[in-house]
Design a protein around this motif. Sequence first.
Motif, PDB file in Angstrom:
ATOM      1  N   LEU A 138       0.867  -1.244   0.076  1.00  0.00           N
ATOM      2  CA  LEU A 138       0.246  -0.082   0.008  1.00  0.00           C
ATOM      3  C   LEU A 138       0.721   1.248  -0.111  1.00  0.00           C
ATOM      4  N   GLN A 254      -5.916  -3.087  -2.873  1.00  0.00           N
ATOM      5  CA  GLN A 254      -5.036  -3.425  -1.780  1.00  0.00           C
ATOM      6  C   GLN A 254      -5.580  -3.197  -0.433  1.00  0.00           C
ATOM      7  N   SER A 310      -0.830   4.535   5.069  1.00  0.00           N
ATOM      8  CA  SER A 310       0.198   3.747   4.213  1.00  0.00           C
ATOM      9  C   SER A 310       1.566   3.833   4.673  1.00  0.00           C
TER      10      SER A 310
END
Length: 448
Positions: A138, A254, A310
């Motif tokens: 990610l 994702q 992320s």
Amino acid sequence: MAQRKRAATGAATLSLTHPNAAGIDIGSASHFCAVPPDRDEQPVREFGSFTADLQRLVDWLDACNIDTVAMESTGVYWIPLYELLESRGFTVLLVNARHVKNVSGRKSDVLDCQWLQQLMSFGLLHGAFRPGDQICVLRSLTRQRAMILRSQGRFVQHMQKALTQMNIQLANTISDIVGETGQKIVRAILAGERDGLALARLKNSRIHASTEDIAKSLQGNWRSEHLFALKQAVDAFDFCGKQLLECDGQIEAQLQVLRSCQGEPAKGKKRGRARNAPKFDLRTQLFQMCGVDLTRIDGIDVTTALVVVSEVGSDMSRFASDKHFASWLGLCPGTKITGGKVMSGKTKRCANRAAQALRLAAAALRSSKSALGAYYRRMCARMDRAKAVTAAAHKLARLIYAMLTKGEEYTDRGQDYFEERYRQRVLHNLAQRAKTMGMQLVATENPV
């Protein structure tokens, strides 16, 4: 002689905490690896950077009974070897070159890999933070998306330059040439339209500029070379937009892999959609990944939450407390203290993408009517704006840590609550000062 005795005494107190440690100095073309001298006749070896060479390196470490590896690198040359070592069961630490240099005692004739191996054996090195494998996926996609946005922004500048060279002053009448009106006009120009009034009639009803003013701004020289440059800039802009949609699709897939709960976030404050935000429902996807809605924090929009998650992930167990998390972000005050006196409280220099996103979010609190907005304005009154932004970003980081660790939603109590708490603290401090001087603080019936 006395110095040598002291050095020998200090060295004797150190114990081997990682006796099976190796050190690797990463390079672009080759890697130097060192193991303890008793493990091999040639304890220092050089390996190439090809995949077959990396396999031989890992096999050699396995044959030498190594279980911990410390590596030092710049750029991204370390990633393939790191992932390979981690997949083979080694404990891998990517160490900061600055920390290695701060440990004194290095000799000029010792290779970097040997020095790393020695420091790691005594437990003097700490590895950099690296999230889990799925979070790394990610993170790579989010960084790729940011790079595409930067490229797209450069092509917008190329459009503006080509228009300016033709003396098309469109930017002086509308605020954004990549908005609906700007793109209609630019693409009509490329299609061959030269009539200023015809182009001006393409404007949206929300544009404040009049049709006559826009038509005046569209009177130019229409040179062929500048039109060609404009066409290429528009084509590149469209190509980046196509890549952005593909990247958003990968990010959405994702996030679904990282989903840990079902449901949807509760309705919060109505906010305008961020211009560069993904087209899909990112807020719901982040909620299902983290279990909490980070966008309930004032100043945190979906793009900021995506960057933070992320870079860090939703598991905060790697950080012992919110103070450790703020320190990793580079948002906590410095601790340069000498003789009991604070010499400097300046934050350390840190190129952390999550910290940069939080700083931008903190700067957006300037006109917020929330408690965080009141806190930011109070900090601006006490210090310069850059320090106030860092202080507000530090508070945002601690709130995010609390939400991800406790699983509780954030509730804003408003700026009036913050101002009242501040007033009570001021009154308490004044009363304490008056008491030390033998006086009493008395409130008037009609305060000004």
